[in-house]
Design a protein around this motif. Structure first.
Motif, PDB file in Angstrom:
ATOM      1  N   TYR A  74       0.840  -1.190   0.000  1.00  0.00           N
ATOM      2  CA  TYR A  74       0.000   0.000   0.000  1.00  0.00           C
ATOM      3  C   TYR A  74       0.879   1.246   0.000  1.00  0.00           C
ATOM      4  O   TYR A  74       1.840   1.362   0.758  1.00  0.00           O
ATOM      5  CB  TYR A  74      -0.904   0.009   1.235  1.00  0.00           C
ATOM      6  N   ASN A  94      -3.015   6.172  -2.299  1.00  0.00           N
ATOM      7  CA  ASN A  94      -4.112   5.480  -1.625  1.00  0.00           C
ATOM      8  C   ASN A  94      -4.518   4.191  -2.346  1.00  0.00           C
ATOM      9  O   ASN A  94      -5.697   3.918  -2.556  1.00  0.00           O
ATOM     10  CB  ASN A  94      -5.334   6.397  -1.481  1.00  0.00           C
ATOM     11  N   LYS A  95      -3.515   3.391  -2.703  1.00  0.00           N
ATOM     12  CA  LYS A  95      -3.801   2.106  -3.340  1.00  0.00           C
ATOM     13  C   LYS A  95      -2.598   1.181  -3.221  1.00  0.00           C
ATOM     14  O   LYS A  95      -1.477   1.626  -2.915  1.00  0.00           O
ATOM     15  CB  LYS A  95      -4.184   2.294  -4.809  1.00  0.00           C
ATOM     16  N   GLN A 140      -6.332  -2.398   2.550  1.00  0.00           N
ATOM     17  CA  GLN A 140      -6.274  -2.494   1.092  1.00  0.00           C
ATOM     18  C   GLN A 140      -5.315  -3.592   0.630  1.00  0.00           C
ATOM     19  O   GLN A 140      -5.509  -4.188  -0.432  1.00  0.00           O
ATOM     20  CB  GLN A 140      -5.881  -1.145   0.484  1.00  0.00           C
ATOM     21  N   GLU A 141      -4.287  -3.857   1.408  1.00  0.00           N
ATOM     22  CA  GLU A 141      -3.385  -4.974   1.082  1.00  0.00           C
ATOM     23  C   GLU A 141      -4.119  -6.306   1.264  1.00  0.00           C
ATOM     24  O   GLU A 141      -3.996  -7.208   0.423  1.00  0.00           O
ATOM     25  CB  GLU A 141      -2.148  -4.924   1.983  1.00  0.00           C
ATOM     26  N   ARG A 160      -7.325  -6.734   1.093  1.00  0.00           N
ATOM     27  CA  ARG A 160      -8.342  -6.810   0.034  1.00  0.00           C
ATOM     28  C   ARG A 160      -7.713  -7.235  -1.290  1.00  0.00           C
ATOM     29  O   ARG A 160      -8.278  -8.072  -2.012  1.00  0.00           O
ATOM     30  CB  ARG A 160      -9.038  -5.463  -0.113  1.00  0.00           C
ATOM     31  N   ASP A 163      -4.948  -3.246 -12.103  1.00  0.00           N
ATOM     32  CA  ASP A 163      -5.149  -3.677 -10.716  1.00  0.00           C
ATOM     33  C   ASP A 163      -5.395  -5.185 -10.635  1.00  0.00           C
ATOM     34  O   ASP A 163      -5.138  -5.801  -9.592  1.00  0.00           O
ATOM     35  CB  ASP A 163      -6.328  -2.922 -10.098  1.00  0.00           C
TER      36      ASP A 163
END
Length: 268
Positions: free
Chosen positions: A87, A92-93, A154-155, A157, A243
């Motif tokens: 992340y 923010n990703k 997020q990681e 996910r 992604d």
């Protein structure tokens, strides 16, 4: 009659063992072939070119990539790859290496997305800057252990999405990544198919990419490896640095945690 029966039994047993013996022999010979070539791995040329590209000021802003933050601070490449994907707060990703390189080339050097992703996969007479940069950066983690985090939501996910993609069946052949890579001992022709659900297999597979492919005369990155897998499954072709690829990479990289990184390697 007892001797004849014993002879038939031994012949049958040897016949059944022959395929396994042949498979082991082939695997051993391929390993010897790789070892013979390892000291002169052409990937070293990509590494040297990549280091030069990393340090060369270019693009509209005329700056180098030496301030690119791969997760360990601006310009730090040593040990960065074994912690990717990860992340990144500034965007923010979760990003893998090639996504992050694209971001740095755009934000630092002022390249457009099209320019930053031009020729992701090289060919004869048309070398790829990306493959060279990846070779240099990954080589700087050689000998270190994989340590990929899933602590950030997020990681976690990204890992879960990658896992779902790994098991998703589709395409003209109703294949999934798991079709080839979730069973021990599978192979296609002379190619071993590592079981990614087996930690030892996952470590051995992931830690040897990118690699110089003798059959193609090019260094191929993880993006290319996964792109080619989707192609062979007859899935829709994923966009470069998408992604989707990052999620699958996160799944593979996390499964390889603890493995000693040893690439760019050499493969058939």
């Amino acid at each position: 009659m007892r001797r004849k029966g014993l002879f038939i039994f031994m012949a049958a047993a040897l016949g059944a063992a022959a395929p396994a013996m042949a498979q082991t022999s082939t695997t051993d010979e391929i390993a010897k072939y790789r070892q013979l070539l390892a000291d002169g791995n052409p990937a070293e040329l990509w590494e040297m070119r990549g280091e030069e590209l990393w340090k060369t000021a270019t693009g509209p802003k005329k700056v180098s990539l030496e301030q690119c933050d791969l997760g360990k601070g601006p310009g730090v490449v040593k040990g960065a790859y074994v912690e990717l994907p990860r992340y990144f707060k500034d965007v923010n990703k979760v990003m893998d290496l090639e996504q992050r390189l694209m971001h740095c080339r755009m934000s630092l050097q002022g390249l457009t997305r099209e320019q930053a992703t031009k020729t992701p996969f090289g060919s004869a007479g048309n070398p790829s800057d990306i493959e060279a940069l990846v070779s240099y950066i990954t080589a700087e983690s050689r000998g270190m252990k994989m340590s990929v985090s899933t602590a950030h939501p997020q990681e976690k996910r990204a890992y879960e999405i990658g896992q779902k993609i790994f098991f998703h069946r589709g395409g003209a052949h109703d294949f999934a990544c798991a079709t080839c890579h979730s069973v021990d001992g599978q192979r296609i022709r002379l190619q071993e198919l590592p079981n990614i659900l087996n930690k030892t297999n996952a470590q051995a597979a992931y830690t040897t990419w990118p690699a110089y492919r003798v059959s193609q005369g090019e260094v191929r990155t993880m993006q290319h490896r996964l792109y080619d897998c989707f192609r062979q499954q007859r899935f829709p072709e994923p966009a470069y640095a998408s992604d989707v690829i990052t999620a699958v990479t996160m799944f593979l990289a996390k499964n390889a945690d603890g493995g000693v990184y040893n690439a760019p390697a050499l493969k058939r």
